[in-house]
Design a protein around this motif. Structure first.
Motif, PDB file in Angstrom:
ATOM      1  N   THR A  34      -1.705   4.686   7.175  1.00 41.10           N
ATOM      2  CA  THR A  34      -0.338   4.314   6.814  1.00 41.10           C
ATOM      3  C   THR A  34       0.544   5.565   6.731  1.00 41.10           C
ATOM      4  N   TYR A  35       1.224   5.870   7.805  1.00 43.83           N
ATOM      5  CA  TYR A  35       2.072   7.059   7.864  1.00 43.83           C
ATOM      6  C   TYR A  35       3.564   6.711   7.871  1.00 43.83           C
ATOM      7  N   VAL A  83       4.774  -0.577   2.940  1.00 36.90           N
ATOM      8  CA  VAL A  83       4.185   0.753   2.816  1.00 36.90           C
ATOM      9  C   VAL A  83       5.187   1.611   2.045  1.00 36.90           C
ATOM     10  N   GLU A  84       4.768   2.066   0.849  1.00 39.09           N
ATOM     11  CA  GLU A  84       5.702   2.745  -0.057  1.00 39.09           C
ATOM     12  C   GLU A  84       5.415   4.239  -0.146  1.00 39.09           C
ATOM     13  N   THR A 116       0.855  -1.180   0.000  1.00 38.97           N
ATOM     14  CA  THR A 116       0.000   0.000   0.000  1.00 38.97           C
ATOM     15  C   THR A 116       0.893   1.233   0.000  1.00 38.97           C
ATOM     16  N   ASN A 117       0.278   2.399  -0.062  1.00 39.42           N
ATOM     17  CA  ASN A 117       1.024   3.651  -0.126  1.00 39.42           C
ATOM     18  C   ASN A 117       0.922   4.422   1.185  1.00 39.42           C
ATOM     19  N   VAL A 118       1.895   5.276   1.416  1.00 43.98           N
ATOM     20  CA  VAL A 118       1.865   6.172   2.569  1.00 43.98           C
ATOM     21  C   VAL A 118       0.674   7.116   2.447  1.00 43.98           C
ATOM     22  N   GLY A 119       0.045   7.404   3.590  1.00 39.20           N
ATOM     23  CA  GLY A 119      -1.040   8.377   3.604  1.00 39.20           C
ATOM     24  C   GLY A 119      -2.402   7.812   3.292  1.00 39.20           C
TER      25      GLY A 119
END
Length: 461
Positions: free
Chosen positions: A434-435, A460-461, A374-377
């Motif tokens: 996701t921080y 987490v990218e 998943t992605n950051v934020g």
């Protein structure tokens, strides 16, 4: 064989203080520190809590944590410790403190330090997925800011089941100075000693199954703790056992916080702590002792037929009347309807059986796993399903989560956790923001289950 992989392969006084509380402790063995820290000292004798280490005046908490074999272990169960103590020193600091902890490995095997729940960045998380294990005779400095309040702990994340079971753990307490503080704090670290199991399993320290437990408190069989009558006493509780569950209750016990600190709600007991879980509990002693009972609780389904027994007691000094409860600020946790109706972004399914000792997440056994990405934020909805024959404490590294439903029913309060017990055949929904970028372990915190493969990771990218 270890399943983790390296990233590249390879006394008696009361200290006058400006703080509005006192710590109740004894056994103040010197910690290895680079500059003189503030150390909470002993208001009462006959206590048995670890050494408390606080930041220096510069606002930095700097300490060496030397992992080694205990020279004078109080029992045959705890063989390792930090700075010749098990539990190791308690690290106490306000939010915003910079932690500089140097691990000195004097063991005969590699090790690391994982900062369970404390919000360390990925490079400081202490898993061999992101850090080479610290070899015997070598050191590694962990450095990060303690940015969130809560009761956390540190322990190895290499050969974890064995090293933790042998005594390598300690507590981290991060407090928010603006919140109401108690008069006294009590540190209680629980670890379990197994009975009625084959000797080879006990000596291996990796396969204890959570049955027939006796409990150590702060590394000792001591079961009475002196407190001041008329004081507001807050106890920081940690279940450091590999597989044992605690079911605690007492008259007047208030649960102030779970593992990620105060979230705006308070509730009465009982309190269930699975392996790796923590809580903050408040007692208001008057002149009479407070008995804290434990009802035997099995990972194979919960409360057992065995009778409730007193695990420990608080013995008041003095005859002052009980104080009023802490006036904690109340808030209403956020809730969004779609958290329970929208399709989950990720699903984790526990599979396994005690008879075969085969434990998996999503049908895979670590390290041969498929990570979620998943992605950051992002706000990520995670569904956890337990289709196995035991309970499982679900633990995420790097990202606390909010529990929003159990078996389709909304949960109130929706507190933040990093470790939550998932019962047999239970389905639980969690929300994660996701921080924190990196590769983060996700696993059951019954450590023999994780050792057997019930572990994966999230990118987490």
């Amino acid at each position: 064989m270890e399943h983790f992989r390296a990233s590249n392969g390879t006394v008696e006084m009361e200290l006058e203080s400006m703080r509005p509380w006192r710590f109740i402790i004894i056994l103040c063995v010197s910690a290895c520190v680079h500059e003189a820290p503030q150390e909470a000292q002993i208001p009462f004798a006959s206590q048995a809590s670890p050494l408390i280490v606080e930041p220096t005046e510069s606002g930095i908490l700097e300490i060496e944590l030397e992992a080694s074999q205990l020279e004078n272990s109080p029992n045959r169960l705890l063989k390792y410790g930090f700075n010749q103590m098990s539990p190791g020193p308690v690290l106490l600091a306000p939010v915003g403190t910079e932690l500089r902890a140097t691990l000195v490995n004097q063991l005969e095997m590699p090790t690391t330090l994982h900062w369970h729940g404390a919000g360390a960045p990925n490079t400081m998380d202490g898993t061999p997925r992101v850090q080479d294990p610290v070899l015997p005779g070598e050191t590694f400095q962990y450095e990060f800011t303690l940015s969130n309040p809560g009761t956390f702990w540190y322990h190895p994340h290499f050969d974890t089941a064995r090293q933790v079971d042998l005594g390598l753990y300690g507590m981290v307490i991060v407090y928010e100075p603006s919140e109401p503080q108690p008069d006294e704090r009590l540190v209680l670290v629980f670890d379990s000693a197994a009975e009625n199991q084959p000797r080879e399993m006990i000596d291996d320290h990796r396969h204890i199954d959570g049955h027939g437990m006796h409990w150590l408190i702060n590394g000792s069989t001591k079961d009475t703790f002196e407190v001041s009558s008329g004081a507001v006493v807050r106890a920081h509780l940690l279940n450091a056992s590999n597989a044992g569950y605690l079911h605690l209750n007492s008259e007047g016990m208030r649960v102030i916080a779970h593992d990620q600190g105060y979230q705006g709600t308070v509730h009465d007991g009982p309190l269930v702590l699975g392996p790796g879980d923590r809580a903050e509990v408040e007692w208001l002693p008057g002149a009479d002792p407070i008995l804290v009972d434990h009802r035997p609780f099995s990972l194979n389904g919960g409360v057992t037929y065995m009778p409730e027994e007193t695990l420990f007691s608080l013995v008041p000094l003095g005859d002052a009347p009980a104080a009023s409860p802490s006036a904690m600020p109340v808030s209403t946790p956020e809730y969004k309807d779609y958290w329970t109706t929208k399709s989950a972004d990720f699903t984790y399914v526990f599979h396994g059986d005690s008879r075969t000792n085969s434990w998996m997440l999503n049908g895979e056994s670590f390290p041969d796993v498929t990570p979620f990405r998943t992605n950051v934020g992002r706000e990520v909805i995670i569904e956890v399903r337990n289709l196995s024959s035991t309970n499982h404490p679900f633990h995420t590294h790097g990202h606390p989560f909010k529990v929003v439903s159990r078996n389709g029913n909304p949960v109130d309060p929706r507190n933040l956790h990093d470790t939550i017990d998932v019962a047999i055949f239970e389905t639980m929904r969690l929300v994660v923001n996701t921080y924190n970028p990196g590769e983060w372990m996700v696993h059951c915190h019954i450590l023999p289950h994780a050792y057997a493969g019930m572990m994966t990771y999230m990118i987490v990218e």
